[in-house]
Design a protein around this motif. Structure first.
Motif, PDB file in Angstrom:
ATOM      1  N   GLU B  34       0.823  -1.227   0.000  1.00 55.67           N
ATOM      2  CA  GLU B  34       0.000   0.000   0.000  1.00 55.67           C
ATOM      3  C   GLU B  34       0.853   1.272   0.000  1.00 55.67           C
ATOM      4  N   THR B  35       1.926   1.241   0.733  1.00 53.35           N
ATOM      5  CA  THR B  35       2.763   2.439   0.853  1.00 53.35           C
ATOM      6  C   THR B  35       3.786   2.544  -0.280  1.00 53.35           C
ATOM      7  N   GLY B  36       3.746   1.590  -1.213  1.00 53.10           N
ATOM      8  CA  GLY B  36       4.635   1.647  -2.372  1.00 53.10           C
ATOM      9  C   GLY B  36       6.064   1.253  -2.071  1.00 53.10           C
ATOM     10  N   LYS B  37       6.289   0.656  -0.889  1.00 52.68           N
ATOM     11  CA  LYS B  37       7.660   0.253  -0.559  1.00 52.68           C
ATOM     12  C   LYS B  37       8.013  -1.090  -1.168  1.00 52.68           C
ATOM     13  N   TYR B  38       6.990  -1.829  -1.552  1.00 51.69           N
ATOM     14  CA  TYR B  38       7.244  -3.164  -2.124  1.00 51.69           C
ATOM     15  C   TYR B  38       6.259  -3.415  -3.259  1.00 51.69           C
ATOM     16  N   ASP B  39       6.792  -3.837  -4.396  1.00 55.25           N
ATOM     17  CA  ASP B  39       5.951  -4.241  -5.526  1.00 55.25           C
ATOM     18  C   ASP B  39       5.791  -5.755  -5.475  1.00 55.25           C
ATOM     19  N   PRO B  40       4.546  -6.237  -5.453  1.00 51.48           N
ATOM     20  CA  PRO B  40       4.351  -7.687  -5.302  1.00 51.48           C
ATOM     21  C   PRO B  40       4.778  -8.442  -6.560  1.00 51.48           C
ATOM     22  N   SER B  41       4.998  -9.741  -6.380  1.00 49.62           N
ATOM     23  CA  SER B  41       5.288 -10.605  -7.526  1.00 49.62           C
ATOM     24  C   SER B  41       4.035 -10.677  -8.402  1.00 49.62           C
ATOM     25  N   LEU B  42       4.206 -11.173  -9.615  1.00 51.83           N
ATOM     26  CA  LEU B  42       3.067 -11.298 -10.528  1.00 51.83           C
ATOM     27  C   LEU B  42       1.979 -12.220  -9.952  1.00 51.83           C
ATOM     28  N   PRO B  43       2.338 -13.389  -9.402  1.00 53.00           N
ATOM     29  CA  PRO B  43       1.270 -14.238  -8.833  1.00 53.00           C
ATOM     30  C   PRO B  43       0.491 -13.531  -7.723  1.00 53.00           C
ATOM     31  N   LEU B  44       1.178 -12.794  -6.851  1.00 57.43           N
ATOM     32  CA  LEU B  44       0.462 -12.098  -5.766  1.00 57.43           C
ATOM     33  C   LEU B  44      -0.371 -10.947  -6.333  1.00 57.43           C
ATOM     34  N   ALA B  45       0.154 -10.254  -7.344  1.00 56.77           N
ATOM     35  CA  ALA B  45      -0.609  -9.163  -7.964  1.00 56.77           C
ATOM     36  C   ALA B  45      -1.900  -9.712  -8.584  1.00 56.77           C
ATOM     37  N   PHE B  46      -1.814 -10.878  -9.213  1.00 57.38           N
ATOM     38  CA  PHE B  46      -3.018 -11.494  -9.791  1.00 57.38           C
ATOM     39  C   PHE B  46      -4.008 -11.885  -8.686  1.00 57.38           C
ATOM     40  N   ARG B  47      -3.478 -12.394  -7.563  1.00 58.14           N
ATOM     41  CA  ARG B  47      -4.363 -12.780  -6.457  1.00 58.14           C
ATOM     42  C   ARG B  47      -5.101 -11.561  -5.924  1.00 58.14           C
ATOM     43  N   ILE B  48      -4.372 -10.439  -5.819  1.00 55.83           N
ATOM     44  CA  ILE B  48      -4.985  -9.206  -5.321  1.00 55.83           C
ATOM     45  C   ILE B  48      -6.080  -8.747  -6.286  1.00 55.83           C
ATOM     46  N   ALA B  49      -5.769  -8.730  -7.586  1.00 57.08           N
ATOM     47  CA  ALA B  49      -6.739  -8.279  -8.591  1.00 57.08           C
ATOM     48  C   ALA B  49      -7.979  -9.173  -8.567  1.00 57.08           C
ATOM     49  N   ARG B  50      -7.745 -10.480  -8.455  1.00 59.77           N
ATOM     50  CA  ARG B  50      -8.869 -11.426  -8.457  1.00 59.77           C
ATOM     51  C   ARG B  50      -9.753 -11.205  -7.232  1.00 59.77           C
ATOM     52  N   LEU B  51      -9.119 -10.922  -6.091  1.00 60.96           N
ATOM     53  CA  LEU B  51      -9.892 -10.708  -4.861  1.00 60.96           C
ATOM     54  C   LEU B  51     -10.852  -9.519  -5.008  1.00 60.96           C
ATOM     55  N   PHE B  52     -10.376  -8.471  -5.710  1.00 62.21           N
ATOM     56  CA  PHE B  52     -11.232  -7.294  -5.896  1.00 62.21           C
ATOM     57  C   PHE B  52     -12.059  -7.391  -7.179  1.00 62.21           C
ATOM     58  N   ASP B  53     -11.974  -8.526  -7.852  1.00 63.29           N
ATOM     59  CA  ASP B  53     -12.728  -8.749  -9.073  1.00 63.29           C
ATOM     60  C   ASP B  53     -12.422  -7.678 -10.124  1.00 63.29           C
ATOM     61  N   LEU B  54     -11.160  -7.386 -10.278  1.00 62.52           N
ATOM     62  CA  LEU B  54     -10.717  -6.351 -11.221  1.00 62.52           C
ATOM     63  C   LEU B  54      -9.615  -6.917 -12.092  1.00 62.52           C
ATOM     64  N   PRO B  55      -9.408  -6.331 -13.286  1.00 62.91           N
ATOM     65  CA  PRO B  55      -8.197  -6.701 -14.027  1.00 62.91           C
ATOM     66  C   PRO B  55      -6.978  -6.145 -13.298  1.00 62.91           C
ATOM     67  N   ILE B  56      -5.830  -6.680 -13.575  1.00 62.62           N
ATOM     68  CA  ILE B  56      -4.625  -6.280 -12.827  1.00 62.62           C
ATOM     69  C   ILE B  56      -4.347  -4.780 -12.999  1.00 62.62           C
ATOM     70  N   GLU B  57      -4.680  -4.221 -14.174  1.00 63.27           N
ATOM     71  CA  GLU B  57      -4.484  -2.772 -14.394  1.00 63.27           C
ATOM     72  C   GLU B  57      -5.475  -1.947 -13.582  1.00 63.27           C
ATOM     73  N   GLY B  58      -6.523  -2.577 -13.085  1.00 64.15           N
ATOM     74  CA  GLY B  58      -7.483  -1.863 -12.239  1.00 64.15           C
ATOM     75  C   GLY B  58      -6.954  -1.653 -10.834  1.00 64.15           C
ATOM     76  N   VAL B  59      -5.894  -2.360 -10.493  1.00 66.39           N
ATOM     77  CA  VAL B  59      -5.288  -2.217  -9.157  1.00 66.39           C
ATOM     78  C   VAL B  59      -3.912  -1.558  -9.269  1.00 66.39           C
ATOM     79  N   PHE B  60      -3.133  -1.993 -10.258  1.00 65.02           N
ATOM     80  CA  PHE B  60      -1.744  -1.501 -10.384  1.00 65.02           C
ATOM     81  C   PHE B  60      -1.585  -0.707 -11.671  1.00 65.02           C
TER      82      PHE B  60
END
Lengths: 140, 63
Positions: B34-60
């Protein structure tokens, strides 16, 4: 504070066991062997006693390695790897510079024994580095 | 890289701990992302996007 992640709890348990073994082994080895005249052919018992603290150090390193394998949280794993990198860099820096000083000018001889304690101190520096740059230190 | 994680989380009234438990990661991980200190790996980024029911560009986003 009790760590939340089970990998940290397992790590601290393993580390405590290895540290206890180390303290007992180093105390025994120093009492039994240190200061004695080095015999031409050391006894098997002497070699075993001298190796025990080293085995405890290997168990500590194994505990750290298993923590890295068992940590399934990528950010927490990053913190631990960064700590080890800082520790390794500091240890290489200190021992390399000190080694050159030993070779070229007179400074007290640094026993290789001190490399591992120095690396462990480097982990604490790495923890501070993590806290300053990423906002959290990692496992205490 | 920037992300909308804090906004998306606030819209759902989730604490960082709530989100961390839903993602199966530590609260420190959520805070660092959240604070931009760490960029998640691609698998975690996909998990985050899926949780919010958004495409990955909708979160990052890359900027």
């Amino acid at each position: 504070m009790r760590p939340r992640h089970p990998a940290f709890r397992a790590y601290l348990r393993r580390l405590a066991l290895a540290t206890a073994l180390y303290l007992v082994a180093i105390f025994a080895a120093v009492r039994l062997l240190h200061g004695q005249a080095v015999p031409a052919a050391p006894s098997v018992a002497g070699v075993v006693i001298a190796l025990l603290p080293g085995i405890a150090v290997l168990l500590m390193l194994l505990a750290i390695g298993r923590l890295w394998v068992e940590l399934d949280d990528e950010f927490l794993r990053l913190l631990e790897i960064r700590k080890a990198l800082v520790a390794t860099g500091l240890t290489l820096a200190v021992t390399s510079v000190w080694g050159l000083l030993e070779m070229l000018v007179w400074v007290p001889r640094l026993e290789v024994f001190w490399v591992f304690p120095l690396w462990c101190a480097g982990l604490a520096v790495g923890q501070v580095f993590n806290r300053l740059t990423l906002g959290t230190g990692g496992c205490p | 890289m920037t992300n909308r994680l804090r906004v998306l989380r606030a819209e759902r009234n989730w604490s960082q701990q709530d989100l961390a438990e839903r993602l199966g990661v530590s609260r420190q991980s959520v805070n660092a992302i959240e604070t931009g200190k760490y960029d998640p790996s691609l698998p975690l980024a996909f998990r985050i996007a899926r949780l919010f029911d958004l495409p990955i560009e909708g979160v990052f986003s890359a900027d």
